[in-house]
Design an enzyme around this catalytic site. Structure first.
Site, mmCIF file in Angstrom:
data_model
loop_
_atom_site.group_PDB
_atom_site.id
_atom_site.type_symbol
_atom_site.label_atom_id
_atom_site.label_comp_id
_atom_site.label_asym_id
_atom_site.label_seq_id
_atom_site.Cartn_x
_atom_site.Cartn_y
_atom_site.Cartn_z
ATOM 1 N N GLY A 101 4.099 -4.900 -1.736
ATOM 2 C CA GLY A 101 3.301 -6.254 -1.816
ATOM 3 C C GLY A 101 3.734 -6.144 -3.377
ATOM 4 O O GLY A 101 2.772 -6.981 -4.263
ATOM 5 N N GLY A 161 0.049 -10.723 -6.644
ATOM 6 C CA GLY A 161 -0.934 -9.753 -7.844
ATOM 7 C C GLY A 161 -0.555 -9.448 -8.760
ATOM 8 O O GLY A 161 0.464 -9.081 -9.390
ATOM 9 N N ILE A 162 -1.170 -7.829 -8.214
ATOM 10 C CA ILE A 162 -0.756 -6.718 -9.592
ATOM 11 C C ILE A 162 1.092 -6.574 -8.870
ATOM 12 O O ILE A 162 1.147 -6.311 -9.859
ATOM 13 C CB ILE A 162 -1.222 -5.442 -8.918
ATOM 14 C CG1 ILE A 162 -3.185 -5.960 -9.873
ATOM 15 C CG2 ILE A 162 -0.891 -4.909 -10.074
ATOM 16 C CD1 ILE A 162 -4.039 -4.955 -9.674
ATOM 17 N N SER A 220 -7.995 2.890 -7.542
ATOM 18 C CA SER A 220 -9.462 1.935 -7.617
ATOM 19 C C SER A 220 -10.754 2.622 -8.291
ATOM 20 O O SER A 220 -10.553 3.789 -7.572
ATOM 21 C CB SER A 220 -9.074 0.955 -6.163
ATOM 22 O OG SER A 220 -10.415 0.375 -6.783
ATOM 23 N N TYR A 269 -13.157 1.016 2.057
ATOM 24 C CA TYR A 269 -11.843 0.691 1.093
ATOM 25 C C TYR A 269 -11.930 1.647 0.329
ATOM 26 O O TYR A 269 -10.987 2.160 -0.743
ATOM 27 C CB TYR A 269 -12.518 -1.169 0.241
ATOM 28 C CG TYR A 269 -11.086 -1.505 -0.620
ATOM 29 C CD1 TYR A 269 -10.152 -1.826 -0.577
ATOM 30 C CD2 TYR A 269 -11.689 -1.036 -2.193
ATOM 31 C CE1 TYR A 269 -9.220 -1.882 -1.186
ATOM 32 C CE2 TYR A 269 -10.823 -1.009 -3.044
ATOM 33 C CZ TYR A 269 -9.267 -1.823 -3.008
ATOM 34 O OH TYR A 269 -8.624 -1.758 -4.018
HETATM 35 N N1 LIG Z 1 -7.699 -6.802 -7.901
HETATM 36 C C1 LIG Z 1 -8.323 -6.130 -8.210
HETATM 37 O O1 LIG Z 1 -9.586 -6.461 -8.713
HETATM 38 C C2 LIG Z 1 -7.801 -4.680 -8.081
HETATM 39 C C3 LIG Z 1 -8.744 -3.452 -8.568
HETATM 40 C C4 LIG Z 1 -8.590 -1.880 -8.398
HETATM 41 C C5 LIG Z 1 -6.805 -1.697 -7.502
HETATM 42 N N2 LIG Z 1 -6.285 -3.024 -6.530
HETATM 43 C C6 LIG Z 1 -5.034 -2.438 -5.417
HETATM 44 O O2 LIG Z 1 -3.790 -2.990 -6.361
HETATM 45 C C7 LIG Z 1 -3.171 -3.179 -5.056
HETATM 46 C C8 LIG Z 1 -2.753 -5.233 -5.420
HETATM 47 O O3 LIG Z 1 -3.832 -5.812 -5.446
HETATM 48 P P1 LIG Z 1 -3.843 -7.199 -5.297
HETATM 49 O O4 LIG Z 1 -5.170 -7.547 -6.177
HETATM 50 O O5 LIG Z 1 -2.900 -7.925 -6.727
HETATM 51 O O6 LIG Z 1 -3.883 -7.975 -4.036
HETATM 52 P P2 LIG Z 1 -2.952 -9.365 -3.695
HETATM 53 O O7 LIG Z 1 -3.188 -9.841 -4.595
HETATM 54 O O8 LIG Z 1 -4.112 -9.081 -2.152
HETATM 55 O O9 LIG Z 1 -1.735 -8.468 -3.649
HETATM 56 C C9 LIG Z 1 -1.489 -7.527 -2.760
HETATM 57 C C10 LIG Z 1 0.348 -7.749 -2.205
HETATM 58 O O10 LIG Z 1 -0.151 -7.031 -0.877
HETATM 59 C C11 LIG Z 1 0.587 -7.475 0.559
HETATM 60 N N3 LIG Z 1 1.227 -6.912 1.660
HETATM 61 C C12 LIG Z 1 -0.486 -6.616 1.349
HETATM 62 N N4 LIG Z 1 -0.915 -5.882 2.747
HETATM 63 C C13 LIG Z 1 0.629 -5.331 2.901
HETATM 64 C C14 LIG Z 1 1.515 -4.118 3.747
HETATM 65 N N5 LIG Z 1 0.764 -4.146 4.677
HETATM 66 N N6 LIG Z 1 2.856 -4.442 3.789
HETATM 67 C C15 LIG Z 1 3.664 -4.888 2.454
HETATM 68 N N7 LIG Z 1 2.787 -6.131 1.934
HETATM 69 C C16 LIG Z 1 1.335 -6.003 2.197
HETATM 70 C C17 LIG Z 1 0.323 -9.037 -0.580
HETATM 71 O O11 LIG Z 1 1.634 -9.864 0.645
HETATM 72 P P3 LIG Z 1 1.551 -10.272 2.075
HETATM 73 O O12 LIG Z 1 -0.042 -10.592 2.285
HETATM 74 O O13 LIG Z 1 2.608 -11.778 2.650
HETATM 75 O O14 LIG Z 1 2.133 -9.014 2.447
HETATM 76 C C18 LIG Z 1 0.061 -9.399 -1.123
HETATM 77 O O15 LIG Z 1 0.989 -10.143 -1.701
HETATM 78 C C19 LIG Z 1 -4.055 -2.706 -4.546
HETATM 79 O O16 LIG Z 1 -3.614 -1.580 -4.034
HETATM 80 C C20 LIG Z 1 -5.460 -2.802 -4.616
HETATM 81 O O17 LIG Z 1 -6.359 -1.949 -3.373
HETATM 82 C C21 LIG Z 1 -6.698 -4.222 -6.888
#
Ligand SMILES: NC(=O)c1ccc[n+]([C@@H]2O[C@H](COP(=O)([O-])OP(=O)(O)OC[C@H]3O[C@@H](n4cnc5c(N)ncnc54)[C@H](OP(=O)(O)O)[C@@H]3O)[C@@H](O)[C@H]2O)c1
Length: 249
Positions: free
Chosen positions: A13, A17-18, A137, A150
């Site tokens: 991923g 994002g992160i 998370s 989730y």
């Molecule tokens: N943002 C928050 O507030 C937050 C808080 C706590 C934890 N987190 C955790 O941090 C992580 C990243 O979150 P984020 O907020 O940065 O999310 P994001 O902006 O949606 O980015 C997630 C990335 O993962 C990729 N992805 C999703 N499903 C995938 C799959 N099945 N196989 C390969 N790549 C995949 C997506 O690209 P594609 O769609 O092109 O695959 C996207 O680039 C996650 O584990 C999330 O649960 C986030």
């Protein structure tokens, strides 16, 4: 010399994002970074932004054949794998009454099953002394409405880190969870129906955080670099909260 000079890293991923912020930091610290994601256009743009220290491999972590292709590419580089950031996950709202089998299967299929096989299939490639970081998370600890599946998926991830830290300790491989609070990413905003609702959602979340704001993705990346590097050499099985105090105070 960076903290991760000449190491090989994988960020799942990593196109946004992160994940993108972390891949960028790992590369800046001297690592060669493999990044994966399902959308080719976004992944190509991420690789371009990170620069020559990045290699993009399109794939879905929920598809074992895609994971096999990914690890074949990493094996082809001939340096093993020193850092694995299992970051890819999806989030969606559904209350207990609204949950469907599809919702459950999608979230557990990616967040739990996908994370498990991401790490299992990496085992032959992980170098002794490697660092595995799972993205958890703060929602795993609380009962936010309509976020049950989730939250449960992230509780499972946190549990995996404890077991795998125990199972891999003999190889000097450390396994930890980074536990972000609300972080300003496309994924967070994507939980809202439109941009106006997303701005309102970000304001509501920020007001719940003792530090009064959302995290930037680079603040989570800094914690992942710490867990990835020798700076955290005595840290394993743990969860590092990067949450502005939201689950602490
Ligand atoms: N943002 C928050 O507030 C937050 C808080 C706590 C934890 N987190 C955790 O941090 C992580 C990243 O979150 P984020 O907020 O940065 O999310 P994001 O902006 O949606 O980015 C997630 C990335 O993962 C990729 N992805 C999703 N499903 C995938 C799959 N099945 N196989 C390969 N790549 C995949 C997506 O690209 P594609 O769609 O092109 O695959 C996207 O680039 C996650 O584990 C999330 O649960 C986030």
């Amino acid at each position: 010399m960076g903290l991760l000079q000449d190491r090989t890293a994988l960020v799942t991923g990593g196109a946004g994002g992160i994940g993108l912020a972390t891949a960028t930091r790992l590369a800046a610290e001297g690592a060669h970074v493999f990044v994966t994601g399902r959308r080719k256009t976004e992944l190509d743009a991420a690789v371009e932004a990170i620069g020559p220290a990045a290699t993009g491999i399109v794939g879905d972590i929920a598809d074992p054949a895609d994971l096999d292709r990914l690890y074949e590419a990493i094996a082809g580089r001939g340096q093993g794998l020193d850092v694995l950031f299992a970051n890819a996950a999806v989030a969606e709202f559904a209350s207990l009454a609204q949950i469907t089998e599809e919702h459950f299967d999608r979230l557990f299929g990616i967040n739990v099953r996908g994370t498990l096989f991401t790490v299992q299939k990496a085992l032959p490639l992980l170098n002794d002394g490697a660092s595995v970081i799972l993205n958890g998370s703060t929602n795993a600890d609380v009962g936010a409405e309509a976020f049950g599946v989730y939250a449960a998926s992230k509780a499972a991830v946190r549990s995996f880190a404890r077991t795998w830290a125990n199972e891999l300790k003999g190889r000097g491989i450390r396994v930890n969870t980074v536990t972000p609070g609300p972080t300003d990413t496309p994924g967070l905003s994507g939980l809202a129906t439109d941009e106006e609702a997303a701005a309102q959602f970000r304001r509501i979340l920020a007001a719940q955080v003792p530090l009064g704001r959302l995290a930037g993705p680079e603040e989570i990346a800094a914690a992942v670099v710490f867990l990835a590097s020798d700076q955290s050499s005595f840290v394993t099985g743990s969860s590092l909260y990067v949450d502005g105090g939201v689950n602490q105070i």
